[in-house]
Write a protein that holds these residues in place. Sequence first.
Motif, PDB file in Angstrom:
ATOM      1  N   GLN A  19       0.830  -1.203   0.000  1.00  0.00           N
ATOM      2  CA  GLN A  19       0.000   0.000   0.000  1.00  0.00           C
ATOM      3  C   GLN A  19       0.864   1.253   0.000  1.00  0.00           C
ATOM      4  OE1 GLN A  19      -2.778   0.183   3.229  1.00  0.00           O
ATOM      5  NE2 GLN A  19      -3.242   2.319   2.889  1.00  0.00           N
ATOM      6  N   PHE A  20       1.884   1.300   0.819  1.00  0.00           N
ATOM      7  CA  PHE A  20       2.763   2.466   0.901  1.00  0.00           C
ATOM      8  C   PHE A  20       3.499   2.688  -0.415  1.00  0.00           C
ATOM      9  CE2 PHE A  20       6.926   4.344   1.898  1.00  0.00           C
ATOM     10  CZ  PHE A  20       6.500   5.549   2.412  1.00  0.00           C
ATOM     11  N   ILE A  21       4.021   1.608  -0.997  1.00  0.00           N
ATOM     12  CA  ILE A  21       4.749   1.728  -2.267  1.00  0.00           C
ATOM     13  C   ILE A  21       3.824   2.221  -3.369  1.00  0.00           C
ATOM     14  CG2 ILE A  21       5.908   0.393  -4.070  1.00  0.00           C
ATOM     15  CD1 ILE A  21       7.119  -1.316  -1.807  1.00  0.00           C
ATOM     16  N   LEU A  22       2.606   1.687  -3.450  1.00  0.00           N
ATOM     17  CA  LEU A  22       1.660   2.123  -4.468  1.00  0.00           C
ATOM     18  C   LEU A  22       1.304   3.602  -4.321  1.00  0.00           C
ATOM     19  CD1 LEU A  22      -0.884  -0.810  -4.849  1.00  0.00           C
ATOM     20  CD2 LEU A  22       0.527   0.194  -6.628  1.00  0.00           C
ATOM     21  N   ILE A  23       1.101   4.047  -3.091  1.00  0.00           N
ATOM     22  CA  ILE A  23       0.766   5.453  -2.855  1.00  0.00           C
ATOM     23  C   ILE A  23       1.918   6.358  -3.287  1.00  0.00           C
ATOM     24  CG2 ILE A  23       0.372   7.168  -1.030  1.00  0.00           C
ATOM     25  CD1 ILE A  23      -1.369   5.069   0.378  1.00  0.00           C
ATOM     26  N   VAL A  24       3.140   6.007  -2.905  1.00  0.00           N
ATOM     27  CA  VAL A  24       4.302   6.834  -3.251  1.00  0.00           C
ATOM     28  C   VAL A  24       4.506   6.878  -4.760  1.00  0.00           C
ATOM     29  CG1 VAL A  24       6.812   6.985  -3.074  1.00  0.00           C
ATOM     30  CG2 VAL A  24       5.452   6.559  -1.032  1.00  0.00           C
ATOM     31  N   VAL A  25       4.442   5.731  -5.425  1.00  0.00           N
ATOM     32  CA  VAL A  25       4.655   5.685  -6.875  1.00  0.00           C
ATOM     33  C   VAL A  25       3.556   6.460  -7.596  1.00  0.00           C
ATOM     34  CG1 VAL A  25       4.689   4.134  -8.876  1.00  0.00           C
ATOM     35  CG2 VAL A  25       5.976   3.551  -6.824  1.00  0.00           C
ATOM     36  N   ALA A  26       2.315   6.316  -7.160  1.00  0.00           N
ATOM     37  CA  ALA A  26       1.214   7.027  -7.801  1.00  0.00           C
ATOM     38  C   ALA A  26       1.345   8.546  -7.607  1.00  0.00           C
ATOM     39  CB  ALA A  26      -0.129   6.547  -7.254  1.00  0.00           C
ATOM     40  N   LEU A  27       1.732   8.984  -6.421  1.00  0.00           N
ATOM     41  CA  LEU A  27       1.891  10.422  -6.186  1.00  0.00           C
ATOM     42  C   LEU A  27       3.061  10.994  -6.987  1.00  0.00           C
ATOM     43  CD1 LEU A  27       1.142  10.689  -2.362  1.00  0.00           C
ATOM     44  CD2 LEU A  27      -0.267  11.527  -4.258  1.00  0.00           C
ATOM     45  N   VAL A  28       4.153  10.260  -7.071  1.00  0.00           N
ATOM     46  CA  VAL A  28       5.290  10.722  -7.873  1.00  0.00           C
ATOM     47  C   VAL A  28       4.880  10.811  -9.340  1.00  0.00           C
ATOM     48  CG1 VAL A  28       7.577  10.058  -8.727  1.00  0.00           C
ATOM     49  CG2 VAL A  28       7.080   9.943  -6.282  1.00  0.00           C
ATOM     50  N   ASP A  29       4.161   9.817  -9.832  1.00  0.00           N
ATOM     51  CA  ASP A  29       3.703   9.849 -11.219  1.00  0.00           C
ATOM     52  C   ASP A  29       2.730  10.999 -11.439  1.00  0.00           C
ATOM     53  OD1 ASP A  29       3.523   8.434 -13.880  1.00  0.00           O
ATOM     54  OD2 ASP A  29       1.402   8.490 -13.298  1.00  0.00           O
ATOM     55  N   LEU A  30       1.865  11.254 -10.485  1.00  0.00           N
ATOM     56  CA  LEU A  30       0.905  12.355 -10.591  1.00  0.00           C
ATOM     57  C   LEU A  30       1.610  13.700 -10.692  1.00  0.00           C
ATOM     58  CD1 LEU A  30      -2.111  13.205 -10.534  1.00  0.00           C
ATOM     59  CD2 LEU A  30      -1.873  13.369  -8.053  1.00  0.00           C
ATOM     60  N   VAL A  31       2.684  13.870  -9.943  1.00  0.00           N
ATOM     61  CA  VAL A  31       3.433  15.128  -9.983  1.00  0.00           C
ATOM     62  C   VAL A  31       4.165  15.268 -11.321  1.00  0.00           C
ATOM     63  CG1 VAL A  31       5.393  16.346  -8.967  1.00  0.00           C
ATOM     64  CG2 VAL A  31       3.665  15.314  -7.491  1.00  0.00           C
ATOM     65  N   ARG A  32       4.703  14.193 -11.840  1.00  0.00           N
ATOM     66  CA  ARG A  32       5.503  14.258 -13.064  1.00  0.00           C
ATOM     67  C   ARG A  32       4.676  14.367 -14.334  1.00  0.00           C
ATOM     68  NH1 ARG A  32      10.446   9.964 -12.290  1.00  0.00           N
ATOM     69  NH2 ARG A  32      11.479  11.102 -10.612  1.00  0.00           N
ATOM     70  N   ILE A  33       3.492  13.790 -14.358  1.00  0.00           N
ATOM     71  CA  ILE A  33       2.690  13.753 -15.581  1.00  0.00           C
ATOM     72  C   ILE A  33       2.067  15.133 -15.818  1.00  0.00           C
ATOM     73  CG2 ILE A  33       0.490  13.052 -14.578  1.00  0.00           C
ATOM     74  CD1 ILE A  33       0.244  11.015 -16.854  1.00  0.00           C
ATOM     75  N   GLU A  34       1.962  15.504 -17.086  1.00  0.00           N
ATOM     76  CA  GLU A  34       1.439  16.837 -17.415  1.00  0.00           C
ATOM     77  C   GLU A  34      -0.081  16.877 -17.413  1.00  0.00           C
ATOM     78  OE1 GLU A  34       3.101  18.592 -20.884  1.00  0.00           O
ATOM     79  OE2 GLU A  34       5.142  18.043 -20.328  1.00  0.00           O
ATOM     80  N   ALA A  35      -0.733  15.888 -17.997  1.00  0.00           N
ATOM     81  CA  ALA A  35      -2.185  15.913 -18.122  1.00  0.00           C
ATOM     82  C   ALA A  35      -2.797  14.649 -17.518  1.00  0.00           C
ATOM     83  CB  ALA A  35      -2.592  16.018 -19.591  1.00  0.00           C
TER      84      ALA A  35
END
Length: 66
Positions: A19-35
């Motif tokens: 759960q922790f890894i999924l949250i961190v990876v998803a938040l990092v991807d959310l910050v990096r993605i433009e749209a």
Amino acid sequence: MEVLNEIPWGLVAPILVLQFILIVVALVDLVRIEATNGPKWIWALIIIFINLIGPIVYFVMGRNSQ
């Protein structure tokens, strides 16, 4: 405190780590993605507060496939 001793930590710990890894990876991807499909702040709330399902929903439906 006796309730904590009754929890089978060998079974629960891997789920918590996943759960922790999924949250961190998803938040990092959310910050990096433009749209995204929808506002980023709503996706951040979904990722954080819906726990294990939220990051999976983000990766399936939230990323904008251009």
